[in-house]
Design an enzyme around this catalytic site. Structure first.
Site, PDB file in Angstrom:
ATOM      1  N   ILE A  20       0.844  -1.206   0.000  1.00 35.31           N
ATOM      2  CA  ILE A  20       0.000   0.000   0.000  1.00 35.31           C
ATOM      3  C   ILE A  20       0.875   1.251   0.000  1.00 35.31           C
ATOM      4  O   ILE A  20       0.584   2.246  -0.669  1.00 35.31           O
ATOM      5  CB  ILE A  20      -0.947  -0.010   1.221  1.00 35.31           C
ATOM      6  N   TYR A 154      -2.536  -8.384  16.702  1.00 35.88           N
ATOM      7  CA  TYR A 154      -2.477  -7.427  15.590  1.00 35.88           C
ATOM      8  C   TYR A 154      -3.662  -6.456  15.666  1.00 35.88           C
ATOM      9  O   TYR A 154      -3.495  -5.231  15.640  1.00 35.88           O
ATOM     10  CB  TYR A 154      -2.486  -8.188  14.260  1.00 35.88           C
TER      11      TYR A 154
HETATM   12  N1  LIG Z   1      -3.195  -5.222   2.864  1.00 35.12           N
HETATM   13  C1  LIG Z   1      -4.337  -5.167   3.538  1.00 35.12           C
HETATM   14  O1  LIG Z   1      -5.367  -5.717   3.115  1.00 35.12           O
HETATM   15  C2  LIG Z   1      -4.409  -4.374   4.834  1.00 35.12           C
HETATM   16  C3  LIG Z   1      -5.632  -4.365   5.536  1.00 35.12           C
HETATM   17  C4  LIG Z   1      -5.708  -3.642   6.705  1.00 35.12           C
HETATM   18  C5  LIG Z   1      -4.623  -2.916   7.169  1.00 35.12           C
HETATM   19  N2  LIG Z   1      -3.441  -2.943   6.493  1.00 35.12           N
HETATM   20  C6  LIG Z   1      -2.334  -2.147   7.022  1.00 35.12           C
HETATM   21  O2  LIG Z   1      -1.794  -1.356   5.975  1.00 35.12           O
HETATM   22  C7  LIG Z   1      -0.406  -1.122   6.205  1.00 35.12           C
HETATM   23  C8  LIG Z   1       0.393  -1.499   4.978  1.00 35.12           C
HETATM   24  O3  LIG Z   1       0.232  -2.901   4.766  1.00 35.12           O
HETATM   25  P1  LIG Z   1       0.663  -3.636   3.419  1.00 35.12           P
HETATM   26  O4  LIG Z   1      -0.419  -4.580   3.085  1.00 35.12           O
HETATM   27  O5  LIG Z   1       1.102  -2.631   2.425  1.00 35.12           O
HETATM   28  O6  LIG Z   1       1.884  -4.519   3.946  1.00 35.12           O
HETATM   29  P2  LIG Z   1       3.430  -4.488   3.568  1.00 35.12           P
HETATM   30  O7  LIG Z   1       4.095  -5.559   4.385  1.00 35.12           O
HETATM   31  O8  LIG Z   1       3.603  -4.560   2.098  1.00 35.12           O
HETATM   32  O9  LIG Z   1       3.862  -3.052   4.084  1.00 35.12           O
HETATM   33  C9  LIG Z   1       4.339  -2.768   5.374  1.00 35.12           C
HETATM   34  C10 LIG Z   1       5.672  -2.063   5.220  1.00 35.12           C
HETATM   35  O10 LIG Z   1       6.134  -1.636   6.502  1.00 35.12           O
HETATM   36  C11 LIG Z   1       7.532  -1.913   6.594  1.00 35.12           C
HETATM   37  N3  LIG Z   1       7.838  -1.985   8.037  1.00 35.12           N
HETATM   38  C12 LIG Z   1       7.381  -2.870   8.932  1.00 35.12           C
HETATM   39  N4  LIG Z   1       7.823  -2.556  10.170  1.00 35.12           N
HETATM   40  C13 LIG Z   1       8.566  -1.433  10.033  1.00 35.12           C
HETATM   41  C14 LIG Z   1       9.277  -0.605  10.949  1.00 35.12           C
HETATM   42  N5  LIG Z   1       9.289  -0.874  12.262  1.00 35.12           N
HETATM   43  N6  LIG Z   1       9.940   0.465  10.472  1.00 35.12           N
HETATM   44  C15 LIG Z   1       9.933   0.764   9.143  1.00 35.12           C
HETATM   45  N7  LIG Z   1       9.260   0.017   8.235  1.00 35.12           N
HETATM   46  C16 LIG Z   1       8.593  -1.057   8.679  1.00 35.12           C
HETATM   47  C17 LIG Z   1       7.705  -3.206   5.835  1.00 35.12           C
HETATM   48  O11 LIG Z   1       9.034  -3.433   5.404  1.00 35.12           O
HETATM   49  C18 LIG Z   1       6.752  -2.985   4.659  1.00 35.12           C
HETATM   50  O12 LIG Z   1       7.388  -2.327   3.580  1.00 35.12           O
HETATM   51  C19 LIG Z   1      -0.041  -1.897   7.457  1.00 35.12           C
HETATM   52  O13 LIG Z   1      -0.089  -1.022   8.558  1.00 35.12           O
HETATM   53  C20 LIG Z   1      -1.148  -2.932   7.551  1.00 35.12           C
HETATM   54  O14 LIG Z   1      -1.345  -3.357   8.888  1.00 35.12           O
HETATM   55  C21 LIG Z   1      -3.306  -3.655   5.335  1.00 35.12           C
END
Ligand SMILES: NC(=O)c1ccc[n+]([C@@H]2O[C@H](COP(=O)([O-])OP(=O)(O)OC[C@H]3O[C@@H](n4cnc5c(N)ncnc54)[C@H](O)[C@@H]3O)[C@@H](O)[C@H]2O)c1
Length: 323
Positions: A20, A154
């Site tokens: 995202i 989570y």
């Molecule tokens: N994909 C979905 O359907 C969904 C649904 C609800 C919420 N979310 C939330 O959206 C956000 C993005 O999720 P995503 O699906 O893109 O996942 P993703 O794993 O692709 O993205 C998360 C990013 O955060 C980075 N990261 C993790 N911990 C970190 C830290 N301590 N410091 C710096 N970088 C860090 C990771 O390397 C990764 O690039 C997250 O907060 C997730 O909980 C996603």
């Protein structure tokens, strides 16, 4: 979208190398904003930032957001008007097995963002929350006011982060928005991630010519939203004219069954074997659906990518890219 170059506008995106995050970065750059992505590459990939790296308005820092001092220094140097905080431990399963890591990445990291925002006078913080905070509340559609009953560390951490942001926005008088994403899908979603949406897992199976497995009868429904729409909502919230804290469902308001999804995949991959159905897994949520009205009313946001169109584009992009 028309580009109005505005390097005076600076937005910091944590988790910017993720699924995202990288779409949010691309959209901000398209709009002429200067962007700094901060990511520790725990689950993100620099390859997701290939387009972004072509822009002179883009910078990347490999840094853990939970390390408060180092993150504070980065924010101080870049001095953004807004922080979009997407960095997180995204695996529900991992949060169950390692709650301490979940606390560090999903609660401490949020506090680190709040501290830096407050000290550096960042007036707007957008947070990636989740429909996971509602748990399996059966009263659908889920509204922002529906009861919260997280079923994992989570979900608990997302709810705790919202509370920290609400308190901080009220105490230090800045704008904070929690975007509660439902099931996000689209290019760059990593099917290897255990948290990854069912759509990316289906897609990787179909691309390998394998049969997808469906747990249950396939009648279970989800509110699937395209990552393009989610990125747009993140950017809208980063410019929010509202004061104080607000939480929004980021969803379409439409329920789609896995059988409907499979039908679209079958059109695209007509030669794949029949789907295998296995017994439903205990604890799996059968139906999930969000109410999108509040975001429309307050911010003028509504999802615009129809599922069939978004899914077809997703399949097309996976066929033509190695990322
Ligand atoms: N994909 C979905 O359907 C969904 C649904 C609800 C919420 N979310 C939330 O959206 C956000 C993005 O999720 P995503 O699906 O893109 O996942 P993703 O794993 O692709 O993205 C998360 C990013 O955060 C980075 N990261 C993790 N911990 C970190 C830290 N301590 N410091 C710096 N970088 C860090 C990771 O390397 C990764 O690039 C997250 O907060 C997730 O909980 C996603």
């Amino acid at each position: 979208m028309q580009k109005h170059h505005n390097p005076e506008r600076r937005v910091l995106v944590t988790g910017g190398a993720g699924f995202i995050g990288s779409h949010t970065v691309d959209l901000l750059l398209e709009q002429g904003t200067s962007v700094l992505a901060v990511d520790n590459l725990a689950t993100g990939h620099e390859a997701n930032l290939e387009t972004a790296k072509k822009s002179t308005d883009f910078r990347f820092e490999c840094q853990d957001v939970a390390q408060a001092d180092a993150f504070h220094q980065i924010v101080e140097r870049f001095h953004p008007q807004a922080i979009i905080h997407l960095a997180a431990l995204v695996s529900v399963q991992e949060s169950i097995h390692n709650p301490a890591l979940n606390f560090e990445r999903n609660v401490l990291a949020t506090q680190s963002v709040i501290d830096a925002a407050q000290k550096c006078d960042v007036r707007n913080v957008v947070f990636a929350s989740s429909a996971a905070i509602y748990g399996d509340n059966p009263e659908l559609p889920l509204r922002e006011t529906s009861e919260k009953q997280p079923l994992s560390p989570y979900g608990g951490a997302k709810l705790a982060s919202e509370a920290l942001l609400m308190a901080a926005a009220n105490t230090y008088h800045f704008t904070a928005t929690a975007n509660r994403y439902f099931n996000v899908y689209g290019p760059r979603q990593d099917p290897k991630s255990p948290y990854s949406g069912v759509l990316s897992i289906f897609l990787s199976r179909f691309l390998q010519g394998q049969t997808p497995t469906v747990f249950g009868d396939g009648q279970q429904t989800r509110d699937f939203i395209s990552v393009q729409d989610v990125a747009r909502m993140n950017v809208m919230a980063a410019c929010s004219p509202l004061d104080g804290f607000h939480a929004f469902n980021v969803c379409t308001g439409s329920a789609t069954s896995l059988l409907d999804i499979l039908a679209v995949f079958r059109e695209q991959f007509p030669d794949t074997h029949e789907t295998v159905f296995k017994e439903a897994r205990p604890g799996d949520i059968i139906h999930s659906l969000g109410a999108p009205e509040f975001a429309r009313e307050k911010l003028g946001f509504s999802a615009s990518v129809p599922l069939r169109e978004g899914l077809t584009a997703y399949i097309e992009s996976a066929r033509t890219t190695t990322v």
